[in-house]
Structure formats: structure tokens, C-alpha cells
Design a protein around this motif. Structure first.
Motif, mmCIF file in Angstrom:
data_model
loop_
_atom_site.group_PDB
_atom_site.id
_atom_site.type_symbol
_atom_site.label_atom_id
_atom_site.label_comp_id
_atom_site.label_asym_id
_atom_site.label_seq_id
_atom_site.Cartn_x
_atom_site.Cartn_y
_atom_site.Cartn_z
ATOM 1 N N VAL A 37 -21.888 6.936 13.521
ATOM 2 C CA VAL A 37 -20.877 6.492 12.764
ATOM 3 C C VAL A 37 -19.866 5.709 13.655
ATOM 4 N N LYS A 38 -19.629 6.396 14.763
ATOM 5 C CA LYS A 38 -18.606 5.634 15.789
ATOM 6 C C LYS A 38 -19.127 5.993 17.220
ATOM 7 N N ASN A 39 -19.681 5.099 17.770
ATOM 8 C CA ASN A 39 -20.367 5.391 19.146
ATOM 9 C C ASN A 39 -19.281 5.087 20.189
ATOM 10 N N GLY A 47 -24.300 -1.837 24.082
ATOM 11 C CA GLY A 47 -24.963 -2.333 22.661
ATOM 12 C C GLY A 47 -25.134 -1.378 21.604
ATOM 13 N N LEU A 48 -24.379 -0.199 21.861
ATOM 14 C CA LEU A 48 -24.677 0.904 20.693
ATOM 15 C C LEU A 48 -23.259 0.792 19.623
ATOM 16 N N TRP A 49 -23.652 0.863 18.520
ATOM 17 C CA TRP A 49 -22.585 1.013 17.493
ATOM 18 C C TRP A 49 -22.785 1.816 16.413
ATOM 19 N N GLY A 50 -21.696 2.055 15.564
ATOM 20 C CA GLY A 50 -21.747 2.956 14.492
ATOM 21 C C GLY A 50 -21.622 2.263 13.418
ATOM 22 N N TRP A 51 -22.085 2.909 12.170
ATOM 23 C CA TRP A 51 -21.858 2.195 10.786
ATOM 24 C C TRP A 51 -20.471 2.133 10.462
ATOM 25 N N GLY A 52 -19.834 3.197 10.875
ATOM 26 C CA GLY A 52 -18.444 2.973 10.706
ATOM 27 C C GLY A 52 -17.525 1.840 10.933
ATOM 28 N N ILE A 66 -9.902 0.768 6.661
ATOM 29 C CA ILE A 66 -10.713 1.693 7.129
ATOM 30 C C ILE A 66 -10.157 2.350 8.466
ATOM 31 N N GLU A 67 -10.288 3.790 8.337
ATOM 32 C CA GLU A 67 -9.815 4.453 9.641
ATOM 33 C C GLU A 67 -11.207 5.158 10.043
ATOM 34 N N ASN A 68 -11.652 4.822 11.236
ATOM 35 C CA ASN A 68 -13.005 5.388 11.653
ATOM 36 C C ASN A 68 -12.501 6.532 12.585
ATOM 37 N N HIS A 69 -12.685 7.835 12.017
ATOM 38 C CA HIS A 69 -12.356 8.974 12.755
ATOM 39 C C HIS A 69 -13.340 9.791 13.223
ATOM 40 N N THR A 230 -31.737 6.835 18.627
ATOM 41 C CA THR A 230 -31.039 7.424 17.762
ATOM 42 C C THR A 230 -29.487 6.535 17.504
ATOM 43 N N HIS A 231 -29.172 5.887 18.498
ATOM 44 C CA HIS A 231 -27.972 5.129 18.022
ATOM 45 C C HIS A 231 -28.292 3.634 17.841
#
Length: 513
Positions: A37-39, A47-52, A66-69, A230-231
Motif C-alpha cells: 500500500v505504501k512502500n 522503483g517500488l511503489w504501493g497502490w496507496g 488521501i492520507e496514506n498511513h 511482492t512489491h
């Protein structure tokens, strides 16, 4: 005049009040979960990200924020034990949303000295009392479903609207398919959502179905990286966010009312790595004189970096500047880009005749007036002066300069690879030290490899002359340059170079066009 100032102040105060009111009226969408969700810090490291990090681009930002916690490495259990859920809970207000996704880390050990983050499988009220080997305190460990239910119920207590997701799929293929988690964490997440009567989105199946249409070969290196199953990459994170949005659209959840009809998704801008130098770096349209910059893209993550080879055969630091090549390059440089500066092979030429490309020895401020053959008067500077100019003007553009020494020639006096360690290598290093920029002695690093290979083997690297490499030689230099750049840990460029294992797994050179 005074009345005008008072009116302006009153208007400003009214504007600020209205601005704050609008900000308060916005609905907040909180995301809680793990690194998918947040890398990391959410800045795309590796180069890795989260969908959040991307879900907000699909929603009307004038009405929601949006607040990505989310925090990497957490499970449903450790997220709450660390007080991270409490921090979100305290901020929740009626009408807010909480997007929830865990599961990747809940399968770990219940108790160990490393993370102690595992949860009991399932959704029952089963529990186990332990003395946490990390905290040294007694702890009652519950099931995955118990922790998930706690978050859902407490969000509802505050009048917020929880939405539960199954964990995104891992990029681990079997017989052309991606395994689903619909008998484990995906199933348990759905069961909790159903029991608590909240929206469930099967993110796992939605995203896996999309990826399977592309096939493993097209997914790995685009939506995921070979180094990490995974990421996701930025594109993978956007795909996950898209899958969530699609799930919302077919749900009855009111969050669907804030979805943009035609969202414009912005992926991170690629970093540009500019190469400036001579024919030993340039693209020369000659298989017997291949610059190492031609082979450089092979050693970088080109989904995140553009290798912009501006090197030009026959140029010295002086002529690269005089002919306007630097000015043209500089016009393309953007903040956070990188510029590798490497000259020296042609700077030893004549200053006031023939090709008019020689620069004055050293790094000082000496100058020489030259009447060129075209009747133009030119003020010629030292080799170091030109390098300093490139460095300073790169910095003015908000980019990072890196100085490299020139490449070694295929000359072996006394059985040792020839290096210009008392002239251009030395001066390049002195400039880098004076300007406080990173310096790579490429000459020495390549020479060390040549010594190990031996004179006969290295001879094949130079099919034309003692200066210019062929394809294999250029590849050897490019690989060495990339290895050294990877070692610059304080610079982002190190993160854009392939890892050691990835380099070892590259296809043989003869298979690369």
C-alpha cells in the motif's frame, strides 16, 4: 491608503477562513496496510511503489483527500501494536473512509527475535499467550481476522466507512497462472467484510486476472521487477489502484461517487542520465569504435532512467563547449537529473592549429588567445576550467554532476596498462575534489580488470586502434562504470543501476542487438 490596507487584510483573512473551511469539509480517505500500500517513504525507492500512492489520482481532489498511513513490514497485529492504528483512529471523523489491506506479513512467525509479526490463521477468537522475544513483554496474539475485525469495527464506531481488500497477488507464476489467496488471507478478509457488512474488493483476483492476460514475460520488468515478487513498480501500483476503482464502481459504496470520469494518471518522471564526453563514450556508427555509453542502458533500470548519450567523437572538453554541444545539452537538463562528465583523450591535442581542440594543461585559470582558421578569436582555458564550468552549470540546473576519468588505452608499458595518472586522471580528480562532487577513477577500475584478463585477451577489445573499443570492450567498460555508480550510495543514481545479481543474470552479449 490605510483603509485600502485594512480592506486587503480583511479580504485575506476571509480567504484564509474560507480555505480552512473548505479543507475541513473535504472527506479524508485513509489507507492502512503494509508495503504494497505504501512502500518505504512512498518515494519510489528501488522503483517500488504501493497502490496507496496512486489511488488519489482516480478521485476528485476537490472533494476528497488521501492520507496514506500504511507502513511496510507490518501485519494486522504489529500495525496495531505499534500504535499506528490508534493514530488514524483519533483523526477519523464521520463520513471518512478507511481502505484496509493486510496479509503479506501475517504469515510470519508468531514469535521470534527478528519481527514477531505473525498472526494466527483464520478469523476465529482463538488466541495464544506469548512472551514477545523482541519486547520481552507478555502478549496475547490473535487471529488475522480478529485484528482485521477490530479495525473495521472501530472505524465504524467513529462514523467512518471501512473498505476491505484482499492482498495484491505476488509475481510468482505456475503454469502460466498467478496463485490466488482465496483460501487464505483473501478469503478471511472477505469473511470479515461480509460479517461486518462492509464493502469487500477482491483486489487479488482482479489484479491477477489482468496480469495473466499479459503473461509472465511481459509482467516481470514492467509491473513487477525480477528482484522482487511482492512489491510492484509504479505501473503495477497503478494497476492495483485501477482494480480497486473498478471494484468500487460495481459496488454500492458511496465512495464511487467521487471517482473521476476521465482520470489523468501521472507516473513518476524518468530520471535523465546525461553522458558528455568523446568517442570512447559516444555512439560512433562504427562497430570497431563503440563508446561505452552505447552499452550503458544494459546496466540500468530503463523503466526509471533515460540514458541520454550526448558524447561526440573527436571532442575535447574545450570543443564540446566551443561548438555549443554543452549549451544544447544543458538546455535539456532538468532538476534531479545526473550528468557524467568524462574528457581527456582529445584535450592533449594542439591548442592553436589543426583541429583546434587542445586545452591548457591543469585545472587553473590560465588562458590563451587563439586565432582560429575561421578568423575567430577564441579564449582557450585549462582542461580543469572546462570541467568546472560543466559541473557548476549542471548544479545551476538542479542536477547532479559526476566526474569520471578517461578510459585507459590498450598500451602496456612494462606489462602494466597505461594510465594518464599524472595528467588527465589526476586533474579530473582534483577538479572533483575542489568542486566537492563525486569522482570515479574509471581508468584505474577498468585497468585492474584488464590486468586480470591479460594483454592478449584485452587485445580483442580494441579491433581498430589502442583507444577505441569494439562492442565487447565497450560492454566491459560500461559494466565497470555501472558498478562504480552503484557504489555511490548517497546518490539516487545508485538505486537506478541494476544490482549485482541482476547483472550476473543478463543475457550474453552476443544475444543483445
Amino acid at each position: 491608503m490605510r483603509m485600502t490596507k485594512l480592506m486587503l487584510l480583511a479580504f485575506l483573512a476571509l480567504f484564509l477562513v474560507q480555505f480552512q473551511t473548505n479543507a475541513q469539509q473535504k472527506i479524508t480517505i485513509y489507507t492502512v496496510g503494509d508495503s504494497t500500500v505504501k512502500n518505504g517513504r512512498g518515494d519510489g525507492t528501488g522503483g517500488l511503489w504501493g497502490w496507496g500512492d496512486y489511488i488519489g489520482q482516480f478521485l476528485d481532489s476537490t472533494k476528497v483527500r488521501i492520507e496514506n498511513h500504511a507502513l511496510g513490514g507490518t501485519s494486522t497485529r504489529t500495525y496495531q501494536n505499534l500504535g499506528l492504528w490508534d493514530a488514524v483512529y483519533k483523526k477519523l471523523k464521520k463520513g471518512d473512509y478507511v481502505l484496509i489491506q493486510w496479509g503479506h506479513n501475517d504469515d510470519g512467525p508468531l514469535n521470534d527475535t527478528i519481527r514477531a509479526r505473525g498472526t494466527i490463521k483464520g478469523i476465529s477468537d482463538k488466541s495464544e499467550k506469548i512472551v514477545n522475544m523482541i519486547t520481552k513483554k507478555e502478549e496475547v496474539v490473535h487471529t488475522y481476522g480478529w485484528y482485521l475485525r477490530k479495525v473495521v469495527k472501530e472505524a465504524k464506531e467513529k462514523g467512518a466507512i471501512p473498505i476491505v481488500m484482499s492482498p495484491i497477488p505476488r509475481n510468482k507464476w505456475k503454469d502460466g497462472k498467478l496463485p490466488r489467496n482465496n483460501t487464505s488471507y483473501g478469503l478471511w478478509a472477505k469473511q470479515i467484510a461480509d460479517q461486518e457488512k462492509v464493502t469487500f474488493i477482491d483486489l487479488n483476483d482482479r489484479m491477477a486476472s489482468k496480469l495473466e492476460k499479459f503473461g509472465e514475460a511481459n509482467v516481470t520488468g514492467t509491473y513487477f521487477y525480477k528482484k522482487d515478487h511482492t512489491h510492484p513498480s509504479a505501473k503495477g501500483a497503478v494497476m492495483a489502484a485501477t482494480s480497486i476503482i473498478e471494484g468500487l464502481k460495481v459496488s454500492t459504496n458511496p465512495l464511487k461517487n467521487y471517482i473521476l470520469e476521465n482520470p489523468v494518471i501521472k507516473l513518476p518522471r524518468k530520471t535523465n542520465l546525461f553522458l558528455i564526453g568523446d568517442s570512447t563514450m559516444a555512439e560512433n556508427n562504427n562497430e570497431n569504435a563503440v563508446g561505452w555509453g552505447v552499452m550503458a542502458p544494459r546496466y540500468f533500470d530503463t523503466t526509471r532512467v533515460n540514458i541520454v548519450n550526448k558524447a561526440r567523437g573527436g571532442r575535447s572538453s574545450r570543443t564540446f563547449d566551443f561548438e555549443g554541444l554543452w549549451e544544447k545539452t544543458k538546455s535539456e537538463i532538468q532538476p534531479n537529473d545526473f550528468v557524467i562528465i568524462q574528457f581527456g583523450h582529445n584535450d592533449a591535442g594542439k591548442i592553436d592549429s589543426e583541429k583546434f581542440r587542445g586545452s591548457i594543461n591543469g585545472i587553473g585559470d590560465e588562458t590563451q588567445q587563439v586565432n582560429r582558421a575561421d578568423s575567430l578569436m577564441e579564449t582557450v582555458h585549462t582542461y580543469g576550467w572546462y570541467l568546472k564550468k560543466f559541473i557548476r552549470e549542471t548544479r545551476e540546473k538542479g542536477a547532479t554532476p559526476i566526474v569520471m576519468s578517461l578510459t585507459p588505452r590498450n598500451e602496456w608499458p612494462n606489462g602494466k596498462v597505461e594510465q594518464r595518472s599524472t595528467t588527465y586522471v589526476k586533474w579530473a580528480q582534483e577538479v572533483a575534489t575542489e568542486e566537492k562532487v563525486d569522482y570515479i577513477d574509471l581508468s584505474d577500475k577498468v585497468a585492474q580488470k584488464y590486468q586480470v584478463l591479460g594483454q592478449e585477451a584485452v587485445k580483442a577489445f580494441f579491433p581498430k586502434d589502442h583507444t577505441h573499443t569494439g562492442r565487447a570492450g565497450a560492454n566491459a567498460v560500461a559494466e565497470t562504470a555501472a558498478e562504480q555508480l552503484r557504489g555511490l550510495k548517497k546518490l539516487k543514481i545508485s538505486d537506478l543501476v541494476l544490482g549485482k545479481k541482476e547483472m550476473e543474470e543478463l543475457p550474453p552479449l552476443e544475444l543483445v542487438k
